[in-house]
Design an enzyme around this catalytic site. Structure first.
Site, PDB file in Angstrom:
ATOM      1  N   ASN A  98       0.868  -1.184   0.000  1.00 13.30           N
ATOM      2  CA  ASN A  98       0.000   0.000   0.000  1.00 13.30           C
ATOM      3  C   ASN A  98       0.900   1.228   0.000  1.00 13.30           C
ATOM      4  OD1 ASN A  98      -1.846   2.017   0.424  1.00 13.30           O
ATOM      5  ND2 ASN A  98      -2.363   1.405   2.521  1.00 13.30           N
ATOM      6  N   LYS A 157       0.088   4.252  -0.235  1.00 14.44           N
ATOM      7  CA  LYS A 157      -0.548   5.451   0.347  1.00 14.44           C
ATOM      8  C   LYS A 157      -0.327   6.623  -0.611  1.00 14.44           C
ATOM      9  CE  LYS A 157      -0.055   3.298   4.802  1.00 14.44           C
ATOM     10  NZ  LYS A 157       0.116   3.409   6.246  1.00 14.44           N
ATOM     11  N   HIS A 162      -9.375   1.485   5.255  1.00 15.44           N
ATOM     12  CA  HIS A 162      -8.066   1.654   5.902  1.00 15.44           C
ATOM     13  C   HIS A 162      -8.213   2.605   7.085  1.00 15.44           C
ATOM     14  CE1 HIS A 162      -3.907   2.686   6.610  1.00 15.44           C
ATOM     15  NE2 HIS A 162      -3.587   1.602   5.943  1.00 15.44           N
ATOM     16  N   GLU A 181      -6.507   4.985   8.043  1.00 11.77           N
ATOM     17  CA  GLU A 181      -6.290   6.405   7.711  1.00 11.77           C
ATOM     18  C   GLU A 181      -7.543   7.007   7.090  1.00 11.77           C
ATOM     19  OE1 GLU A 181      -2.703   5.631   5.524  1.00 11.77           O
ATOM     20  OE2 GLU A 181      -1.727   5.091   7.400  1.00 11.77           O
ATOM     21  N   GLU A 226      -4.957  -4.597  10.820  1.00 10.84           N
ATOM     22  CA  GLU A 226      -3.902  -3.597  10.978  1.00 10.84           C
ATOM     23  C   GLU A 226      -4.122  -2.825  12.281  1.00 10.84           C
ATOM     24  OE1 GLU A 226      -2.085  -2.493   6.884  1.00 10.84           O
ATOM     25  OE2 GLU A 226      -3.723  -1.136   7.309  1.00 10.84           O
ATOM     26  N   GLY A 279       3.118   2.514  10.613  1.00 14.55           N
ATOM     27  CA  GLY A 279       4.075   3.591  10.395  1.00 14.55           C
ATOM     28  C   GLY A 279       4.846   3.989  11.643  1.00 14.55           C
ATOM     29  N   SER A 318       3.941  -2.009  10.127  1.00 21.43           N
ATOM     30  CA  SER A 318       5.408  -2.092  10.240  1.00 21.43           C
ATOM     31  C   SER A 318       5.960  -3.458   9.814  1.00 21.43           C
ATOM     32  CB  SER A 318       5.864  -1.733  11.654  1.00 21.43           C
ATOM     33  OG  SER A 318       5.489  -0.390  11.961  1.00 21.43           O
TER      34      SER A 318
HETATM   35  P1  13P Z   1       3.387   0.501   7.515  1.00 22.09           P
HETATM   36  O1  13P Z   1       3.818  -0.813   6.894  1.00 22.09           O
HETATM   37  O2  13P Z   1       4.129   1.675   6.959  1.00 22.09           O
HETATM   38  O3  13P Z   1       3.361   0.438   8.999  1.00 22.09           O
HETATM   39  O4  13P Z   1       1.858   0.718   7.036  1.00 22.09           O
HETATM   40  C1  13P Z   1       0.943  -0.281   7.235  1.00 22.09           C
HETATM   41  C2  13P Z   1      -0.294   0.057   6.491  1.00 22.09           C
HETATM   42  O5  13P Z   1      -1.041   0.933   6.890  1.00 22.09           O
HETATM   43  C3  13P Z   1      -0.584  -0.668   5.254  1.00 22.09           C
HETATM   44  O6  13P Z   1      -1.881  -0.414   4.805  1.00 22.09           O
END
Ligand code: 13P
Length: 252
Positions: free
Chosen positions: A9, A11, A95, A97, A167, A173, A213
């Site tokens: 992903n 983003k 997601h 976010e 997640e 992140g 992560s």
């Molecule tokens: P990270 O791998 O950067 O922690 O992000 C995870 C994520 O939100 C994937 O959708």
């Protein structure tokens, strides 16, 4: 045996030339194995180009969101019809976010899950708790409610084809990965919830990813868990090399 599904992903990252060269490289080097599926979840402006580049390869291209309506007066939105027409195969829904910054709710995720199946797209439905919710011991109930609502009204066949990504928000992140036991405990709970609302046969087919992560250094241990069938990866999916290592891990 369920195959492994590794999804990167991106983003809101990259420009078109970077996206193109990433997919060129990955298409060339992706392992030729039926054990693993590689998916790139890219921003909307790159999708047409990436679908063309990935055409005929083992790499699938996904969107990171979509609207649930087919078309209409929804300025700035992208519909499932548009994604399907481009040749996109998967779509990330709910997601954290999007839940946090764009008012995505369990209800809209459910509408989008139905819309995805109505148009032949595979939904990757994200669920997961915040740190506050984990500390208040709410993880299992919260994730259960998210999963039940997201899948409400789907046929057993559609549920079996859904990908669920667990997640934990506190692991996204932050460099803080859930331990493989913590991650697996919740993924097992998700499979049990799906079993309860459908059947054991359906639950056994469901692909459940862990995200938060994930990187080449911890992916093997996560994928070795009984109920973790893949990873949804942010940061470590931005470089082709690292993404390819994660996909390779899925072949083991
Ligand atoms: P990270 O791998 O950067 O922690 O992000 C995870 C994520 O939100 C994937 O959708």
């Amino acid at each position: 045996m369920r195959k492994k599904v590794i999804a990167g992903n991106w983003k809101m990252n990259k420009v078109l030339s970077e996206a193109n060269s990433f997919v060129d490289e990955v298409v060339e080097k992706v392992p030729n194995s039926d054990q693993v599926e590689a998916i790139v979840c890219a921003p909307f402006p790159f999708l047409a180009s990436l679908v063309e580049k990935a055409n005929g390869s083992k790499v699938k291209i996904a969107a990171q969101n979509m609207h649930f309506e087919d078309n209409g007066a929804f300025t700035g939105e992208v519909s499932p019809v548009m994604l399907k027409d481009l040749g996109v195969t998967h779509v990330v829904l709910g997601h954290s976010e999007r839940r946090e910054y764009f008012a995505e709710s369990d209800e809209t995720v459910n509408k989008k899950t139905h819309a995805a199946f109505n148009h032949g797209l595979t939904p990757i439905v994200c669920v997961g708790e915040t740190l506050e919710q984990r500390e208040a011991n709410e993880t299992m109930n919260l994730v259960e409610a998210q999963v039940k609502k997201a899948l409400e009204g789907l046929s057993a066949d559609q549920v079996a084809k859904t990908i669920i990504a667990y997640e934990p928000v506190w692991a996204i992140g932050t460099g803080k990965t859930a331990t493989s036991e913590q991650a697996n405990e919740v993924c097992t709970h998700i499979r049990n919830v799906v079993k309860e609302v459908t059947s054991e046969e359906t639950a056994e087919q469901l692909i459940i990813q862990y995200g938060g992560s994930v990187k080449p250094a911890n992916v093997d241990e996560l994928l070795a868990q009984s109920d973790i069938d893949g990873a949804l990866v942010g940061g470590a999916s931005l470089e082709a090399d690292s993404f390819l290592q994660l996909v390779e891990a899925g072949t083991k």
